[in-house]
Design a protein around this motif. Structure first.
Motif, mmCIF file in Angstrom:
data_model
loop_
_atom_site.group_PDB
_atom_site.id
_atom_site.type_symbol
_atom_site.label_atom_id
_atom_site.label_comp_id
_atom_site.label_asym_id
_atom_site.label_seq_id
_atom_site.Cartn_x
_atom_site.Cartn_y
_atom_site.Cartn_z
ATOM 1 N N LEU A 241 -13.795 13.875 16.847
ATOM 2 C CA LEU A 241 -12.533 14.270 17.174
ATOM 3 C C LEU A 241 -11.331 14.281 16.180
ATOM 4 N N SER A 242 -11.639 13.325 15.158
ATOM 5 C CA SER A 242 -10.787 13.082 13.894
ATOM 6 C C SER A 242 -10.833 13.943 12.836
ATOM 7 N N LEU A 243 -11.815 14.898 12.817
ATOM 8 C CA LEU A 243 -11.989 16.070 12.060
ATOM 9 C C LEU A 243 -11.484 17.179 12.092
ATOM 10 N N PRO A 244 -10.739 17.981 11.318
ATOM 11 C CA PRO A 244 -10.307 19.356 11.518
ATOM 12 C C PRO A 244 -11.253 20.023 12.390
ATOM 13 N N PRO A 245 -10.830 21.202 13.318
ATOM 14 C CA PRO A 245 -11.556 22.004 13.779
ATOM 15 C C PRO A 245 -12.907 22.769 13.141
ATOM 16 N N HIS A 246 -12.544 23.212 11.881
ATOM 17 C CA HIS A 246 -13.316 24.067 11.223
ATOM 18 C C HIS A 246 -14.513 23.086 10.449
ATOM 19 N N VAL A 247 -14.041 21.723 10.367
ATOM 20 C CA VAL A 247 -14.966 20.848 9.584
ATOM 21 C C VAL A 247 -16.016 20.409 10.731
ATOM 22 N N ARG A 248 -15.445 20.215 11.750
ATOM 23 C CA ARG A 248 -16.217 19.799 13.128
ATOM 24 C C ARG A 248 -17.310 20.632 13.370
ATOM 25 N N ALA B 79 -14.141 4.826 19.735
ATOM 26 C CA ALA B 79 -12.830 5.389 19.264
ATOM 27 C C ALA B 79 -12.725 4.942 17.736
ATOM 28 N N VAL B 80 -12.037 5.657 17.002
ATOM 29 C CA VAL B 80 -11.864 5.612 15.483
ATOM 30 C C VAL B 80 -10.818 4.626 15.233
ATOM 31 N N VAL B 81 -11.146 3.833 14.180
ATOM 32 C CA VAL B 81 -10.339 2.700 13.696
ATOM 33 C C VAL B 81 -9.346 3.386 12.985
ATOM 34 N N PRO B 82 -7.799 3.599 13.470
ATOM 35 C CA PRO B 82 -6.729 4.132 12.436
ATOM 36 C C PRO B 82 -6.712 3.968 11.140
ATOM 37 N N GLY B 83 -6.633 5.191 10.333
ATOM 38 C CA GLY B 83 -6.577 4.889 8.805
ATOM 39 C C GLY B 83 -7.964 4.536 8.174
ATOM 40 N N THR B 84 -9.012 4.741 9.007
ATOM 41 C CA THR B 84 -10.499 4.838 8.425
ATOM 42 C C THR B 84 -11.242 5.873 8.811
ATOM 43 N N GLN B 85 -12.359 5.863 8.631
ATOM 44 C CA GLN B 85 -13.431 7.029 8.819
ATOM 45 C C GLN B 85 -14.632 6.303 9.616
ATOM 46 N N TRP B 86 -14.110 4.864 10.252
ATOM 47 C CA TRP B 86 -14.815 4.091 10.997
ATOM 48 C C TRP B 86 -14.647 4.378 12.681
ATOM 49 N N ALA B 87 -15.802 4.198 13.460
ATOM 50 C CA ALA B 87 -15.681 4.020 14.760
ATOM 51 C C ALA B 87 -16.283 2.759 15.334
ATOM 52 N N ILE B 88 -15.839 2.317 16.328
ATOM 53 C CA ILE B 88 -16.603 1.258 17.112
ATOM 54 C C ILE B 88 -16.861 1.586 18.501
ATOM 55 N N GLY B 89 -17.597 0.956 19.127
ATOM 56 C CA GLY B 89 -17.837 1.407 20.564
ATOM 57 C C GLY B 89 -18.714 0.440 21.065
#
Length: 245
Positions: free
Chosen positions: A151-158, A209-219
């Motif tokens: 979800l944090s990626l631009p649509p074309h990258v996703r 959820a993605v940690v704001p300002g990072t490329q990490w997610a926790i769940g």
């Protein structure tokens, strides 16, 4: 193996890696004859390869002559995990999330289009998920962690990530096309807690959820097809804690 075979492929290295992979994925020690057969190699070549791998510590020879993965495999595994630069206090926040919610907590990011779980803090209210353990990769389209990162990626990258690795069905409700997943994500915004219900494993729900300002997610994961509201609230708090001031 991914992509086209390089023109300068070193066959001996490729064969040695094939031997190591075959021994590592086996559910019991393997003899050289079995290794040779499974890898499609002649016996003489297989003996040379296993002796070299034993000398370097990547295989271990048992007294009966069969082979197991060696200690250097574990060393490389730990070095790989440590190479990921985790957010500050990641281990502390993950452990607190597991303790406060009672649910297993995960830290992950996308690596070459695959979901890489880097750290796990176990909780008693979650099932054991063998494919969501530290150091393992899985497909992002079926997991809440992966969906949050997508979800944090631009649509074309996703779209490139999804088409590059395919969209395997893990259960009967796993999204299996880009259009199906895009429809699911359409009502969400980057940074929002994302849930999946029975898409990765039957009778298991997850939130991420993605940690704001990072490329990490926790769940977190939960038994059954719903994520308890208090657990989702603890997850949101953990995201804020990990993001810092």
């Amino acid at each position: 193996m991914t992509g086209e075979e390089p023109s300068d492929l070193i066959r001996s290295v490729s064969r040695a890696l094939r031997v190591l992979e075959e021994v590592s994925r086996a559910d019991r020690p393997l003899s050289v004859k079995v290794i040779a057969r499974r890898c499609g190699l002649n016996l003489s070549t297989s003996y040379h390869l296993v002796r070299t791998l034993c000398y370097e510590g990547y295989l271990h020879r048992l007294p009966d002559g069969d082979y197991l993965p060696g200690s250097q495999v574990a060393e490389r595994f730990h070095e790989m995990l440590e190479s990921f630069e985790r957010p500050p206090r990641a281990s502390e926040v993950l452990r607190h999330l597991a303790d406060a919610s009672g649910h297993t907590a995960y830290l992950a990011q996308l690596a070459d289009g695959r979901l890489m779980v880097v750290e796990v803090a176990e909780g008693p209210r979650s099932p054991w998920l063998e494919d969501l353990q530290a150091g393992l990769e899985t497909a992002p389209h079926a997991t809440a962690l992966g969906k949050a990162l997508l979800l944090s990626l631009p649509p074309h990258v996703r779209r490139g990530v999804l088409t590059g690795h395919g969209m395997r069905r893990f259960t009967s409700v796993t999204p299996s096309s880009v259009e199906e997943l895009e429809e699911e994500l359409a009502g969400l915004r980057p940074g929002q807690v994302v849930e999946e219900h029975g898409q990765f494993r039957e009778d298991v729900a997850c939130a991420g959820a993605v940690v704001p300002g990072t490329q990490w997610a926790i769940g977190i994961s939960a038994r059954g097809l719903t994520v308890p509201t208090p657990a989702a609230a603890h997850l949101a708090l953990a995201v804020r804690d990990l993001a810092g001031p």
